[in-house]
Design a protein around this motif. Sequence first.
Motif, mmCIF file in Angstrom:
data_model
loop_
_atom_site.group_PDB
_atom_site.id
_atom_site.type_symbol
_atom_site.label_atom_id
_atom_site.label_comp_id
_atom_site.label_asym_id
_atom_site.label_seq_id
_atom_site.Cartn_x
_atom_site.Cartn_y
_atom_site.Cartn_z
ATOM 1 N N LEU A 135 1.121 -1.418 -0.145
ATOM 2 C CA LEU A 135 -0.154 0.105 -0.137
ATOM 3 C C LEU A 135 1.032 0.951 0.146
ATOM 4 O O LEU A 135 1.279 1.321 1.115
ATOM 5 N N LEU A 136 0.424 2.410 -1.154
ATOM 6 C CA LEU A 136 1.537 3.501 -1.546
ATOM 7 C C LEU A 136 0.817 4.588 -0.933
ATOM 8 O O LEU A 136 -0.605 4.690 -1.946
ATOM 9 N N ASN A 137 0.845 5.540 0.622
ATOM 10 C CA ASN A 137 -0.342 6.141 0.329
ATOM 11 C C ASN A 137 -0.097 7.611 0.119
ATOM 12 O O ASN A 137 0.532 7.967 1.347
ATOM 13 N N THR A 138 0.305 8.043 -0.659
ATOM 14 C CA THR A 138 0.895 9.439 -1.208
ATOM 15 C C THR A 138 -0.159 10.969 -0.162
ATOM 16 O O THR A 138 -1.155 10.785 -0.290
ATOM 17 N N ARG A 139 0.492 11.663 0.465
ATOM 18 C CA ARG A 139 -0.167 12.862 0.847
ATOM 19 C C ARG A 139 0.106 13.575 -0.098
ATOM 20 O O ARG A 139 0.775 14.201 -1.123
ATOM 21 N N GLY A 140 -1.335 14.309 0.130
ATOM 22 C CA GLY A 140 -2.333 14.965 -0.668
ATOM 23 C C GLY A 140 -2.323 16.861 -0.344
ATOM 24 O O GLY A 140 -1.588 16.738 1.169
ATOM 25 N N ASN A 141 -2.439 17.375 -0.761
ATOM 26 C CA ASN A 141 -2.972 18.698 -0.161
ATOM 27 C C ASN A 141 -4.304 18.895 -0.003
ATOM 28 O O ASN A 141 -3.961 19.697 1.252
ATOM 29 N N HIS A 142 -5.279 18.342 0.059
ATOM 30 C CA HIS A 142 -6.429 18.333 1.077
ATOM 31 C C HIS A 142 -5.933 17.316 2.757
ATOM 32 O O HIS A 142 -6.527 18.148 3.489
ATOM 33 N N ASP A 143 -5.476 16.584 2.334
ATOM 34 C CA ASP A 143 -5.453 15.801 3.724
ATOM 35 C C ASP A 143 -3.724 15.365 4.217
ATOM 36 O O ASP A 143 -3.232 14.108 4.435
ATOM 37 N N GLU A 144 -2.847 16.230 3.898
ATOM 38 C CA GLU A 144 -1.694 16.037 4.131
ATOM 39 C C GLU A 144 -0.739 15.792 4.868
ATOM 40 O O GLU A 144 -0.354 15.528 5.590
ATOM 41 N N ASP A 145 -1.805 16.203 6.474
ATOM 42 C CA ASP A 145 -1.879 15.425 8.184
ATOM 43 C C ASP A 145 -2.395 14.035 8.012
ATOM 44 O O ASP A 145 -1.784 13.242 8.757
ATOM 45 N N LEU A 146 -3.457 14.420 7.865
ATOM 46 C CA LEU A 146 -4.457 13.075 8.119
ATOM 47 C C LEU A 146 -4.072 11.548 7.251
ATOM 48 O O LEU A 146 -4.402 10.512 7.497
ATOM 49 N N SER A 147 -3.695 12.074 6.304
ATOM 50 C CA SER A 147 -3.212 10.483 5.477
ATOM 51 C C SER A 147 -2.227 9.784 6.443
ATOM 52 O O SER A 147 -1.960 8.821 5.927
ATOM 53 N N MET A 148 -1.149 10.683 6.869
ATOM 54 C CA MET A 148 -0.343 10.241 7.631
ATOM 55 C C MET A 148 -0.716 9.295 8.702
ATOM 56 O O MET A 148 -0.445 8.293 8.829
ATOM 57 N N VAL A 149 -1.701 9.652 9.882
ATOM 58 C CA VAL A 149 -2.895 9.031 10.238
ATOM 59 C C VAL A 149 -3.417 8.026 10.074
ATOM 60 O O VAL A 149 -3.748 6.996 10.820
ATOM 61 N N ILE A 150 -4.221 8.350 8.799
ATOM 62 C CA ILE A 150 -4.267 7.224 8.569
ATOM 63 C C ILE A 150 -3.533 5.541 8.044
ATOM 64 O O ILE A 150 -3.446 4.418 7.971
ATOM 65 N N ASN A 151 -2.267 6.122 7.441
ATOM 66 C CA ASN A 151 -1.173 5.569 7.321
ATOM 67 C C ASN A 151 -0.706 4.461 8.765
ATOM 68 O O ASN A 151 -0.421 3.761 8.569
ATOM 69 N N SER A 152 -0.601 4.968 10.048
ATOM 70 C CA SER A 152 -0.554 4.395 11.013
ATOM 71 C C SER A 152 -1.332 3.416 12.208
ATOM 72 O O SER A 152 -1.435 2.733 12.068
ATOM 73 N N MET A 153 -2.740 4.013 11.826
ATOM 74 C CA MET A 153 -3.435 2.830 11.281
ATOM 75 C C MET A 153 -3.236 1.861 10.775
ATOM 76 O O MET A 153 -3.804 0.538 11.479
ATOM 77 N N LEU A 154 -3.835 2.135 9.189
ATOM 78 C CA LEU A 154 -3.297 0.308 8.000
ATOM 79 C C LEU A 154 -2.290 -0.095 8.666
ATOM 80 O O LEU A 154 -2.100 -1.554 9.026
ATOM 81 N N SER A 155 -1.172 0.938 9.595
ATOM 82 C CA SER A 155 -0.096 -0.716 9.710
ATOM 83 C C SER A 155 -0.458 -1.354 10.951
ATOM 84 O O SER A 155 0.367 -2.400 11.158
ATOM 85 N N VAL A 156 -0.676 -0.270 11.832
ATOM 86 C CA VAL A 156 -1.539 -1.100 13.301
ATOM 87 C C VAL A 156 -2.278 -2.837 12.527
ATOM 88 O O VAL A 156 -2.333 -3.936 12.981
ATOM 89 N N TYR A 157 -3.079 -2.228 11.756
ATOM 90 C CA TYR A 157 -4.077 -3.485 10.975
ATOM 91 C C TYR A 157 -3.235 -4.184 10.671
ATOM 92 O O TYR A 157 -3.741 -5.886 10.567
#
Length: 360
Positions: free
Chosen positions: A207-229
């Motif tokens: 899974l490659l989750n590029t950070r956008g300009n709308h979700d620049e910070d929140l996309s990192m948070v989503i990524n950490s949740m998926l890493s845990v899962y």
Amino acid sequence: ALDINPRTLERSLQAVKRQASRRGWSPDHDMTHSVPDTHVAKGISTYYDLQTGEPLRQWVKSNLKKDGLVADLQGVADGLSQELKKYEPLPFKPENGVKERLATVIIGDAHIGMLVKRNYGGGDWDLEIAEKVTLQAIKTLINNCGEGTEFLLLNVGDFLHCNTPNITAAGTSLDSSGHWIDSVESAVRIYRQAVEWALELNQKVTLLNTRGNHDEDLSMVINSMLSVYWEKEPRVTVLSNVSKFMHYQYHRVLLTSHHGDKGIKPQRIYEYFTRTQAKLWGDTEHRYCHLGHIHHKQASEIGGAMLFESWNTLASQDEYHSQAGYGSGRSMSAVIYDPSWGETQRFRVGITQLYDELSS
């Protein structure tokens, strides 16, 4: 003895050290004057004795921290992660004769959580529609790609419409569908379902989750949740997205991604990867950069060394883009890469096809 995954402990320790250093505390670097929790250390200047090397004076500059936003978002993610049931890997035996290839589903700016109040020619769009359409597109493309050795789910950014409630990372106010936590939960559901589908047909999923300009910070948070899962699933890898420049190597193929925001041009992206990833560059022959942000298809090549391509969004057009005269096709695509030859095949699903599939 405590039944704790060593990686989890290491990540926790690293996170504590990073947080402390942002506030000015890192004894290993002679930083021993911390700033309040509401601030971040903007700069630290230390004057050393030339004879002994001991620090004599230190100036600490602080600033109210944007980091606080990220920390708050991470706190939300940590809370949701506690409720997120861990994925239990199923027994898996690699099948002989499966074709060696990398199937890549490329998600254009999904804008999960966007609300289109009026029909501007593209139809309605809200949280429920976005989740259904996005999942249907991914499912169709995964089935079109068929069985193989590797699968990459590549999001080019702006997967979520907002960074925090109704606001982008730059502070722009937006029309949103539902509470922003609903968007987070929707995003996690989409990724979980997509990866589970991909695992049915592929031996390895990334899974490659590029950070956008709308979700620049929140996309990192989503990524950490998926890493845990997926931390117990050896067949799934969630790539770190701390940097906005993403990359993945598949044999002689180099896949890179940047959202395309901040006025960045292909030439600068080209220079970044040749400068910072020289070994990867030398080890590969076929190099591709996947971009988002502009919502319409566009392709260019630099020196025959790297192909740049921007991808369509499936999302309907909101008021701002409609009134400004913007327009684009609505589709999602998948590309097949051979380990030696690079791209060999691609599939595409359009919005009309997806609505027909959902209604049948």
